[in-house]
Design an enzyme around this catalytic site. Structure first.
Site, PDB file in Angstrom:
ATOM      1  N   HIS A  35       5.423  -3.667 -13.404  1.00  0.00           N
ATOM      2  CA  HIS A  35       5.353  -3.611 -11.937  1.00  0.00           C
ATOM      3  C   HIS A  35       5.734  -4.949 -11.277  1.00  0.00           C
ATOM      4  O   HIS A  35       6.711  -5.034 -10.530  1.00  0.00           O
ATOM      5  CB  HIS A  35       3.931  -3.241 -11.510  1.00  0.00           C
ATOM      6  CG  HIS A  35       3.445  -1.916 -12.033  1.00  0.00           C
ATOM      7  ND1 HIS A  35       3.979  -0.697 -11.661  1.00  0.00           N
ATOM      8  CD2 HIS A  35       2.453  -1.631 -12.903  1.00  0.00           C
ATOM      9  CE1 HIS A  35       3.340   0.292 -12.281  1.00  0.00           C
ATOM     10  NE2 HIS A  35       2.409  -0.244 -13.035  1.00  0.00           N
TER      11      HIS A  35
HETATM   12  O1  RIB Z   1      -0.223  -1.094  -9.104  1.00  0.00           O
HETATM   13  C1  RIB Z   1       0.195  -2.212  -9.863  1.00  0.00           C
HETATM   14  C2  RIB Z   1      -0.193  -3.478  -9.190  1.00  0.00           C
HETATM   15  O2  RIB Z   1      -1.604  -3.591  -9.125  1.00  0.00           O
HETATM   16  C3  RIB Z   1       0.269  -4.730  -9.966  1.00  0.00           C
HETATM   17  O3  RIB Z   1       0.484  -5.770  -9.055  1.00  0.00           O
HETATM   18  C4  RIB Z   1      -0.914  -5.050 -10.829  1.00  0.00           C
HETATM   19  O4  RIB Z   1      -0.962  -6.437 -11.183  1.00  0.00           O
HETATM   20  C5  RIB Z   1      -2.028  -4.711  -9.896  1.00  0.00           C
HETATM   21  O5  RIB Z   1      -2.246  -5.822  -9.048  1.00  0.00           O
END
Ligand code: RIB
Ligand code: CA
Length: 308
Positions: A238
Site C-alpha cells: 500500500h
Molecule cells: O490501509 C492500508 C494503510 O493503513 C497503510 O497505510 C497501512 O500502513 C495502514 O496505515
C-alpha cells in the site's frame, strides 16, 4: 528535473517501513522531513519507529512528532496486522537522534513557507496532522502544490466493508484535506490491492544481500501470513505504491474525481465517496489511482533495493 521537495507523513507501520526503504533511493524525491502520526499503532510507537528506521537507514533527516489520535473520534489501530510495536516485533536500532522541538503541523507550515509553494505532502497514515495544519494556517492551501495519499477506496474497504484504514481512523481529518483546495491524489485500495508482491519476489529482494534487502523480506512476513488467511498470497504494498506514484506516476492509471468522506454514517463512516462520472458532477478536487502495472512496480522495487 530537480527533485520534488516532500514531507513524508506516516504511521510506521510495516508497509510504511518499506516506503522508507524506497523513498530514500528515489532520485525524484527530496524528502525534507518525516512527520509521525498515531495510526497503525500509538504515536509512541510510530514516532519511535520513524526514528529507528532513519537510524537503520543512516538517513539524516528530521522527525516531527504529530497527533496522538484523531481530531474528534476515539483512536483505532491495526496492531493485529502490524504487531503491538508496529514493526512486526522487529527491534529497530535505538535512534541517536530525538524528535524536533516543533510539532508536525507547525513543521508542515514552516517547510511550506520555505519551499514557496513547491512543497508536496506524501501522507501514508491517517490525515490528522495535515488537517490540523490546514485548520491552524489559513494560508497553507496556497503553499502546498500537491498531496499524495495512501488511503481510501472508490469501492470496498479494508478496515470496514466501506472504509480503508487511514481514512477510517480519522474521517473528519480526511474530509478537511479533500476540501482544502489542494489537489489530492488518492492511492487507494483500488490500486494498492494490485500492488502485490509474492513470497518468491520478496525472497528475490532479500537475495540482493544488503541488510536493508533482508529487512524488506523479513519485516513483512507476519503480514504475508495474515494475508494468506484471507486467501491472498503475498503482501499488498500500500504505502510503497503511493510513494512510487509521487515520484513517477507513469506506471499508474489515475482519473480526475470529486472525492468526499462520509463522516456521519454509522456503517459507512470513513468511506471515500468518489465521483468519477455521476450526474452530480462534483468538483474534481483530486485524482483516484485505479490501476498499476504490477510487473513494472516489482521491477522498480528491485531497481531501488539494488542501490543498497
Ligand atoms: O490501509 C492500508 C494503510 O493503513 C497503510 O497505510 C497501512 O500502513 C495502514 O496505515
Ligand atoms: Ca501507513
Amino acid at each position: 528535473m530537480s527533485p520534488i521537495p516532500v514531507i513524508l507523513d506516516c504511521d510506521p507501520g510495516v508497509d510504511d517501513a518499506i516506503a522508507f526503504l524506497l523513498a530514500k533511493q528515489l532520485p525524484q524525491l527530496n524528502v525534507l522531513a518525516i512527520t509521525s502520526v498515531a495510526g497503525n499503532v500509538s504515536l509512541e510507537h510510530t514516532n519511535y519507529n520513524a526514528l529507528g528506521l532513519l537510524e537503520f537507514l543512516d538517513w539524516d533527516i528530521p522527525v516531527y512528532r504529530g497527533a496522538a489520535g484523531p481530531v474528534f473520534r476515539k483512536r483505532v489501530e491495526a496492531a493485529e496486522v502490524h504487531g503491538s510495536n508496529g514493526m512486526a516485533g522487529y527491534d529497530l536500532p535505538h535512534a541517536r537522534s530525538e524528535v524536533e522541538g516543533v510539532n508536525a503541523w507547525d513543521a508542515i507550515h514552516q517547510y511550506a513557507l520555505e519551499q514557496q509553494g513547491a512543497l508536496e505532502i506524501i501522507a501514508i497514515g491517517p490525515l490528522t496532522n495535515l488537517a490540523l495544519a490546514f485548520l491552524k494556517f489559513p494560508d497553507l492551501p496556497q503553499l502546498i502544490k500537491r498531496i499524495v495519499i495512501m488511503g481510501g477506496s472508490s469501492d470496498a474497504g479494508n478496515a470496514t466493508p466501506a472504509a480503508e484504514f487511514n481514512i477510517y481512523a480519522d474521517p473528519e481529518a480526511a474530509d478537511i484535506v479533500f476540501c482544502s483546495g489542494v489537489p489530492v491524489h488518492m492511492c487507494g485500495l483500488d490500486m494498492t490491492m494490485k500492488a502485490l508482491m509474492t513470497p518468491d519476489e520478496l525472497n528475490q529482494v532479500a537475495a540482493l544481500g544488503s541488510k536493508q534487502a533482508v529487512f524488506f523480506r523479513d519485516v513483512v512476513q507476519d503480514i504475508v501470513r495474515f494475508m494468506s488467511r484471507l486467501g491472498i498470497t503475498g503482501i499488498n504494498m500500500h504505502d510503497p505504491a503511493a510513494v512510487l506514484y509521487a515520484a513517477d506516476d507513469s506506471i499508474f492509471t489515475a482519473y480526475p474525481a470529486g472525492i468526499r468522506v462520509e463522516t456521519k454514517g454509522t456503517i459507512t463512516q470513513g468511506k471515500t465517496v468518489t465521483d468519477l462520472f455521476s450526474d452530480a458532477k462534483w468538483q474534481k478536487n483530486g485524482f483516484v489511482a485505479m490501476d498499476i502495472d504490477r510487473e513494472a512496480f516489482v521491477e522498480k522495487v528491485f531497481e531501488l533495493m539494488s542501490k543498497y
